[in-house]
Design an enzyme around this catalytic site. Structure first.
Site, PDB file in Angstrom:
ATOM      1  N   HIS B 140       0.877  -1.171   0.000  1.00 16.14           N
ATOM      2  CA  HIS B 140       0.000   0.000   0.000  1.00 16.14           C
ATOM      3  C   HIS B 140       0.919   1.227   0.000  1.00 16.14           C
ATOM      4  CE1 HIS B 140      -2.835   2.946   1.744  1.00 16.14           C
ATOM      5  NE2 HIS B 140      -3.804   2.130   1.366  1.00 16.14           N
ATOM      6  N   ASP B 217       2.810  -5.266   7.867  1.00 17.69           N
ATOM      7  CA  ASP B 217       1.604  -4.452   7.743  1.00 17.69           C
ATOM      8  C   ASP B 217       0.400  -5.399   7.787  1.00 17.69           C
ATOM      9  OD1 ASP B 217      -0.612  -3.086   6.866  1.00 17.69           O
ATOM     10  OD2 ASP B 217       0.327  -2.244   5.081  1.00 17.69           O
ATOM     11  N   GLN B 220      -4.735  -5.625   6.489  1.00 16.94           N
ATOM     12  CA  GLN B 220      -5.715  -6.473   5.806  1.00 16.94           C
ATOM     13  C   GLN B 220      -5.779  -7.881   6.391  1.00 16.94           C
ATOM     14  OE1 GLN B 220      -7.824  -5.473   3.520  1.00 16.94           O
ATOM     15  NE2 GLN B 220      -6.990  -3.437   3.186  1.00 16.94           N
ATOM     16  N   LYS B 243     -10.695  -1.148   9.965  1.00 16.63           N
ATOM     17  CA  LYS B 243     -10.800  -2.273   9.042  1.00 16.63           C
ATOM     18  C   LYS B 243     -11.220  -3.562   9.762  1.00 16.63           C
ATOM     19  CE  LYS B 243      -7.421  -0.639   5.649  1.00 16.63           C
ATOM     20  NZ  LYS B 243      -8.218   0.037   4.628  1.00 16.63           N
ATOM     21  N   CYS B 381      -4.738   2.619  -3.807  1.00 16.66           N
ATOM     22  CA  CYS B 381      -3.523   3.095  -3.140  1.00 16.66           C
ATOM     23  C   CYS B 381      -2.389   2.101  -3.309  1.00 16.66           C
ATOM     24  CB  CYS B 381      -3.763   3.378  -1.652  1.00 16.66           C
ATOM     25  SG  CYS B 381      -4.853   4.768  -1.389  1.00 16.66           S
TER      26      CYS B 381
END
Lengths: 148, 423
Positions: B140, B217, B220, B243, B381
């Site tokens: 991202h 990261d 997600q 999220k 993104c």
């Protein structure tokens, strides 16, 4: 006509599928590159202007049906017009896609631009419709700056 | 490859979890009753943000309605309650990702903020000219741009792990990128644009062979897969509240204590200090050293509630449900003419990016919206991913714990309409 049919009228679908004046114009006097960073749409507008008259103009770009059809219709409208008339059409177009939905627009006055009335229902798509026109103005302004 | 991914969880038998009560779950989300253009909302934009169950909404409301106060300073009753709730939330996060120490959990405003914190604190202090940082093609922008900003400042090098046509990270290429000047690896667990689940356990092991710290990261992943930061042995793990069915404006930086302790504060202000004098200021201990200013107290409380919500349903069961939706939708989309899925990694999360021969993603998005179907269109993104596939944008449907097969049927019918309109 429901709102989606009004947005994607046959004229728009046709210009999307068979864009007019699509391709580079190697012999051009004016050029600008337009970019919509939000969606990645990209367009190049080329103009060949002689004695203030737009003799020819073409575009290349990747974008949605609305942006492609808008660019295509723009090129068909501007060929043969002078620069002041082109700017005037830009203002008219801008008015059409940004006028409040509640307000009536007299579609008869608009000619070919009338097909973009449906865009008002979709605020997220106004940028798609105006990209080519803004790029056109950019191309005209660029040339003016370079003369100074 | 023995990977720490969804598969492992889908295989397990959930004896300790209740069967999936989709009706009850949908009842918990007030927004799912919304009509869009007169049609029931079919919300398939969960990779962008998720909706909030009433439990989360009520918890945030309760903070403002019943015990709104600043934390860590008042002697009065409400301040004490607010402080307790805020610190309880930290404990909830700690056990959610199985951190070893409570002070390893830092509240931030979200994933972007967490990555920026690591780059500006760790990166500025410990990276120098000639060092290199490894990221991947599928990052991202929030895991690209902060490193580029550091590159401007420090003249470090940014190395990028390539991906193959399916959207799988090419592990051998990652290994080749590592050299004696590699000082940091920062990669995503799951790609927001492709759904690829990366073999992060292997990436971490490989990097650690050369003593290179790794940031994962998890924006997600943390709500799709059970995360155990001690098992993974990652040095940093970051994610966002919104999220995972929690509020916006709250996120987490997990960092190993040994790293966080040697990192300087990145922001100065209240709460991050022990004592302030004009000639000398003493910084507070972890985790407060990195929490300058009044934090998002309601956000932290809401996030804890979201985690409890996920835990109550059981993340393994959620993963299985979402995987069923993924398979169901993938099979149906593959049967459609003129529609192509971008990203067919071996391990995928419930994200389907697709393009159509005749219709641009924006036109798809508008057409679907009229049918009440919310998807994301654009570059997500992740422009380098789009460039990798030589496409300007994709349409992306991403599924959450409240989605159903019936909703996917609505999606498919809507795509068929797009095909007809633009053919």
């Amino acid at each position: 006509m429901n709102e989606i049919q009004e947005l994607y009228q046959q004229v728009i679908l046709d210009h999307n599928k068979n864009p007019r004046n699509f391709g580079e114009l190697p012999q051009h006097s004016h050029y600008a590159e337009g970019h919509n960073p939000l969606c990645g749409d990209h367009i190049d507008v080329y103009l060949d202007i002689e004695n203030d008259i737009i003799k020819d103009l073409r575009f290349v770009g990747a974008g949605c049906a609305i942006s492609k059809a808008s660019a295509s219709i723009m090129t068909t409208l501007l060929k043969g017009k002078n620069v002041a008339e082109a700017r005037e059409l830009f203002h008219e177009f801008h008015k059409i896609v940004t006028t409040d939905i509640q307000q009536n627009i007299d579609e008869l006055d608009l000619g070919k631009l009338a097909v973009f009335c449906g865009v008002r229902e979709f605020p997220a798509r106004v940028k798609c419709a105006s990209l080519a026109w803004h790029t056109l103005i950019q191309a005209l302004d660029n040339a003016q700056n370079s003369k100074n | 490859m023995n990977e720490y991914t969804l598969d492992q969880y889908n295989e397990c038998v959930e004896t300790d979890c209740d069967p999936y009560n989709i009706k009850g779950i949908r009842e918990d989300f007030p927004i799912l009753k919304t009509l869009v253009h007169g049609k029931p909302l079919v919300y398939l934009d969960n990779a962008a943000t998720t909706h909030k169950p009433r439990q989360v909404i009520n918890a945030v409301n309760a903070f403002y309605a019943e015990y709104n106060s600043n934390i860590h300073r008042g002697v009065h009753k409400l301040s004490q309650i607010a402080t307790d709730k805020y610190e309880d939330a930290r404990r909830t996060v700690k056990s959610f990702i199985n951190a070893k120490h409570l002070e390893e959990i830092i509240f931030t405003s979200g994933t972007t903020d967490s990555i920026n914190l690591v780059v500006s604190s760790y990166g500025r202090k410990f990276l120098k000219e000639g060092d290199n940082v490894i990221i991947s093609t599928m990052e991202h922008h929030s895991n690209i741009v902060p490193w580029q900003m550091l590159r401007e400042e420090k003249n470090i090098e940014l190395r990028v792990i390539p991906i193959d046509e399916n959207g799988d990270l090419i592990f051998d290429e990652f290994v080749k990128l590592i050299d004696e000047n590699t000082k940091f690896v920062s990669v995503t667990h799951i790609s927001n644009a492709l759904g690829t689940v990366n073999p992060i356990k292997h990436i971490i092991e490989k990097a650690h062979e050369s003593n290179i710290p790794v940031l994962i990261d998890g924006a997600q992943s943390v709500h799709h897969t059970k995360i155990d930061v001690q098992y993974l042995d990652c040095d940093f793990f970051v994610f966002s509240g919104h999220k995972i069915y929690g509020p916006t404006g709250i996120g987490i930086l997990y960092g190993k204590k040994e790293f966080l302790e040697k990192m300087p504060p990145h922001k100065g202000g209240g709460d991050m200090i022990l004592s302030v004098r004009f000639d000398r200021t003493i910084y507070n201990d972890l985790p407060y050293k990195f929490e300058a200013g009044t934090p998002n107290i309601a956000g932290a409380i809401g996030l804890a509630e979201a985690i409890k919500y996920i835990d109550d349903i059981c993340i393994k069961v959620i993963a299985r449900h979402e995987n069923e939706l993924l398979n169901y939708a993938t099979n149906l989309i593959n049967e459609l003419d003129g529609v192509r899925i971008i990203g067919n990694a071996r391990n995928k999360s419930s994200v389907i990016s697709f393009v159509m021969d005749n219709a641009h993603p924006h036109d798809i998005g508008t057409m679907l919206d009229i049918d009440g179907v919310a998807i994301r269109t654009g570059h997500h993104c992740a422009e380098p991913v789009m460039r990798r596939y030589k496409i300007p944008a994709t349409a992306r449907a991403s599924f959450g714990l409240y989605n159903t097969k019936e909703e996917i049927d609505v999606l498919i019918n809507s795509i068929i309409k797009v095909n007809k309109m633009f053919s």
